[in-house]
Write a protein that holds these residues in place. Structure first.
Motif, PDB file in Angstrom:
ATOM      1  N   GLY A   1       0.231  -1.232   0.074  1.00  0.00           N
ATOM      2  CA  GLY A   1       0.047   0.049   0.640  1.00  0.00           C
ATOM      3  C   GLY A   1       0.732   0.965   0.300  1.00  0.00           C
ATOM      4  N   GLN A   2       0.849   2.646  -0.586  1.00  0.00           N
ATOM      5  CA  GLN A   2       0.983   3.933  -0.407  1.00  0.00           C
ATOM      6  C   GLN A   2       0.245   4.647   0.438  1.00  0.00           C
ATOM      7  OE1 GLN A   2       1.377   5.559  -4.410  1.00  0.00           O
ATOM      8  NE2 GLN A   2      -0.083   3.270  -4.871  1.00  0.00           N
ATOM      9  N   VAL A   3       0.852   5.851   1.242  1.00  0.00           N
ATOM     10  CA  VAL A   3      -0.115   6.303   2.368  1.00  0.00           C
ATOM     11  C   VAL A   3       0.369   7.757   1.599  1.00  0.00           C
ATOM     12  CG1 VAL A   3      -0.481   7.815   4.214  1.00  0.00           C
ATOM     13  CG2 VAL A   3      -0.439   4.974   4.431  1.00  0.00           C
ATOM     14  N   LEU A   4      -0.341   8.273   0.729  1.00  0.00           N
ATOM     15  CA  LEU A   4       0.200   9.946   0.097  1.00  0.00           C
ATOM     16  C   LEU A   4      -1.032  11.036   0.886  1.00  0.00           C
ATOM     17  CD1 LEU A   4       0.097   8.673  -3.710  1.00  0.00           C
ATOM     18  CD2 LEU A   4       1.836   8.864  -1.793  1.00  0.00           C
ATOM     19  N   LEU A   5      -0.094  11.949   1.958  1.00  0.00           N
ATOM     20  CA  LEU A   5      -1.093  12.808   2.739  1.00  0.00           C
ATOM     21  C   LEU A   5      -0.507  14.419   1.685  1.00  0.00           C
ATOM     22  CD1 LEU A   5       0.631  11.774   5.975  1.00  0.00           C
ATOM     23  CD2 LEU A   5      -1.804  11.545   5.212  1.00  0.00           C
ATOM     24  N   SER A   6      -1.413  14.701   1.045  1.00  0.00           N
ATOM     25  CA  SER A   6      -0.982  16.128   0.207  1.00  0.00           C
ATOM     26  C   SER A   6       0.188  15.407  -0.051  1.00  0.00           C
ATOM     27  CB  SER A   6      -1.732  17.349   0.963  1.00  0.00           C
ATOM     28  OG  SER A   6      -2.563  16.850   1.760  1.00  0.00           O
ATOM     29  N   PRO A   7      -0.151  15.374  -1.309  1.00  0.00           N
ATOM     30  CA  PRO A   7       1.501  14.910  -2.395  1.00  0.00           C
ATOM     31  C   PRO A   7       1.596  15.849  -3.308  1.00  0.00           C
ATOM     32  CG  PRO A   7       0.114  13.700  -3.283  1.00  0.00           C
ATOM     33  CD  PRO A   7      -1.239  13.972  -1.521  1.00  0.00           C
ATOM     34  N   MET A   8       2.727  16.894  -3.428  1.00  0.00           N
ATOM     35  CA  MET A   8       3.287  17.232  -5.113  1.00  0.00           C
ATOM     36  C   MET A   8       3.168  15.980  -5.521  1.00  0.00           C
ATOM     37  SD  MET A   8       5.970  19.507  -3.423  1.00  0.00           S
ATOM     38  CE  MET A   8       6.946  20.705  -4.615  1.00  0.00           C
ATOM     39  N   ILE A   9       2.228  16.454  -6.591  1.00  0.00           N
ATOM     40  CA  ILE A   9       1.562  15.416  -7.548  1.00  0.00           C
ATOM     41  C   ILE A   9       1.660  16.731  -9.002  1.00  0.00           C
ATOM     42  CG2 ILE A   9      -0.389  14.000  -9.126  1.00  0.00           C
ATOM     43  CD1 ILE A   9       1.480  12.531  -6.313  1.00  0.00           C
ATOM     44  N   ASP A  10       1.931  17.421  -9.516  1.00  0.00           N
ATOM     45  CA  ASP A  10       1.720  18.125 -10.366  1.00  0.00           C
ATOM     46  C   ASP A  10       2.362  19.327 -10.532  1.00  0.00           C
ATOM     47  OD1 ASP A  10       1.132  19.214 -13.223  1.00  0.00           O
ATOM     48  OD2 ASP A  10      -1.303  19.469 -12.746  1.00  0.00           O
ATOM     49  N   PRO A  11       3.596  19.043 -11.416  1.00  0.00           N
ATOM     50  CA  PRO A  11       4.360  20.307 -11.722  1.00  0.00           C
ATOM     51  C   PRO A  11       3.737  21.784 -12.683  1.00  0.00           C
ATOM     52  CG  PRO A  11       5.208  19.322 -12.507  1.00  0.00           C
ATOM     53  CD  PRO A  11       3.685  18.458 -11.944  1.00  0.00           C
ATOM     54  N   MET A  12       3.186  21.317 -12.672  1.00  0.00           N
ATOM     55  CA  MET A  12       2.553  22.385 -13.559  1.00  0.00           C
ATOM     56  C   MET A  12       1.552  23.469 -12.672  1.00  0.00           C
ATOM     57  SD  MET A  12       3.563  21.772 -16.587  1.00  0.00           S
ATOM     58  CE  MET A  12       2.705  22.892 -17.990  1.00  0.00           C
ATOM     59  N   MET A  13       1.419  22.997 -11.500  1.00  0.00           N
ATOM     60  CA  MET A  13       0.834  24.337 -11.810  1.00  0.00           C
ATOM     61  C   MET A  13      -0.564  24.754 -11.146  1.00  0.00           C
ATOM     62  SD  MET A  13       3.901  25.522  -8.392  1.00  0.00           S
ATOM     63  CE  MET A  13       4.572  25.609  -9.834  1.00  0.00           C
ATOM     64  N   VAL A  14      -1.777  23.970 -11.897  1.00  0.00           N
ATOM     65  CA  VAL A  14      -2.390  24.725 -12.609  1.00  0.00           C
ATOM     66  C   VAL A  14      -4.022  24.598 -12.170  1.00  0.00           C
ATOM     67  CG1 VAL A  14      -1.417  24.786 -14.635  1.00  0.00           C
ATOM     68  CG2 VAL A  14      -3.372  22.656 -15.008  1.00  0.00           C
ATOM     69  N   SER A  15      -4.328  23.863 -10.721  1.00  0.00           N
ATOM     70  CA  SER A  15      -5.522  23.242 -10.368  1.00  0.00           C
ATOM     71  C   SER A  15      -6.366  25.022  -9.300  1.00  0.00           C
ATOM     72  CB  SER A  15      -4.795  22.174  -8.847  1.00  0.00           C
ATOM     73  OG  SER A  15      -4.252  22.776  -8.323  1.00  0.00           O
ATOM     74  N   GLY A  16      -7.459  24.781  -9.587  1.00  0.00           N
ATOM     75  CA  GLY A  16      -7.961  26.000  -8.596  1.00  0.00           C
ATOM     76  C   GLY A  16      -7.457  26.307  -7.716  1.00  0.00           C
ATOM     77  N   SER A  17      -7.408  25.115  -6.309  1.00  0.00           N
ATOM     78  CA  SER A  17      -6.361  25.284  -5.201  1.00  0.00           C
ATOM     79  C   SER A  17      -5.385  25.279  -4.585  1.00  0.00           C
ATOM     80  CB  SER A  17      -6.522  24.155  -4.465  1.00  0.00           C
ATOM     81  OG  SER A  17      -5.787  22.909  -4.915  1.00  0.00           O
ATOM     82  N   ILE A  18      -4.052  25.678  -5.967  1.00  0.00           N
ATOM     83  CA  ILE A  18      -3.426  26.289  -5.879  1.00  0.00           C
ATOM     84  C   ILE A  18      -3.188  27.526  -6.474  1.00  0.00           C
ATOM     85  CG2 ILE A  18      -1.830  25.062  -7.882  1.00  0.00           C
ATOM     86  CD1 ILE A  18       0.182  24.023  -5.842  1.00  0.00           C
TER      87      ILE A  18
END
Length: 203
Positions: A107-124
């Motif tokens: 298994g993998q446990v991911l806590l608010s991982p940095m996933i997208d280097p383009m940084m285009v999401s609404g939250s960011i």
């Protein structure tokens, strides 16, 4: 014994000065719940860069896999856990484990991982409005060094086009976390690929 064996990677947005040695509440809580937890410094003595940091952590995971009986037992589940930048590396290592040691990572446990280097999401983007985007932008620039790593699936897991047969994931974020949208987007893509996912959005 079936004590879980966990490789834990701390956060810090690839900013070495932010590595919180000795103050790792997530790792401590996992240990309190009965896991054997190994915290690994993915930066090492070098800069946090791809692929070296991710490769080092894959080697550590493979080493833990080879001697998990020493820490837990022959049937102990092997997991990788990480937050923020550590979550990015954990997700990349989970993909590589799928490719090079299939069936070994439980298994993998991911806590608010940095996933997208383009940084285009609404939250960011909302984080940028209050002057907080520089933290992640600087971190990505440091980690990727050059555009050649930008679309490598082990560096930017959100760009991976083959997410089937990856280890089951527990994915957590918070409602006001700048990384919330990309975290949840990755959870959705894992689910769509048939990977079991449990996700929580904390207040």
């Amino acid at each position: 014994s079936t004590m879980p064996v966990v490789l834990y990677l701390a956060g810090g947005a690839f900013q070495q000065a932010e590595q919180r040695q000795g103050d790792l509440p997530v790792a401590r809580r996992l240990a309190e719940r009965g896991a054997f937890v190994m915290e690994a410094d993915y930066a090492g003595s070098a800069t946090n860069v791809f692929p070296e940091a991710m490769e080092r952590m894959f080697d550590v995971l493979a080493g833990l896999n080879g001697c998990r009986k020493k820490f837990g037992g022959a049937r102990s589940p092997l997991l990788i856990a990480g937050e923020e930048a550590g979550g990015n590396i954990a997700a990349g290592v989970a993909l590589k484990a799928r490719d090079q040691m299939p069936g070994e990572l439980s298994g993998q446990v991911l806590l608010s991982p940095m996933i997208d280097p383009m940084m285009v999401s609404g939250s960011i983007r909302r984080a940028d409005e209050i002057g907080m985007m520089g933290r992640w932008s600087d971190g990505w620039s440091r980690y990727l060094r050059a555009a050649c790593g930008l679309f490598h699936p082990y560096a930017a897991p959100c760009r991976c086009t083959r997410l089937s047969q990856v280890a089951p994931a527990l994915i957590m974020t918070a409602g006001d976390d700048p990384l919330r949208d990309e975290t949840l987007g990755y959870a959705d893509r894992l689910l769509a690929a048939g990977t079991p996912v449990t996700r929580h959005v904390l207040p």
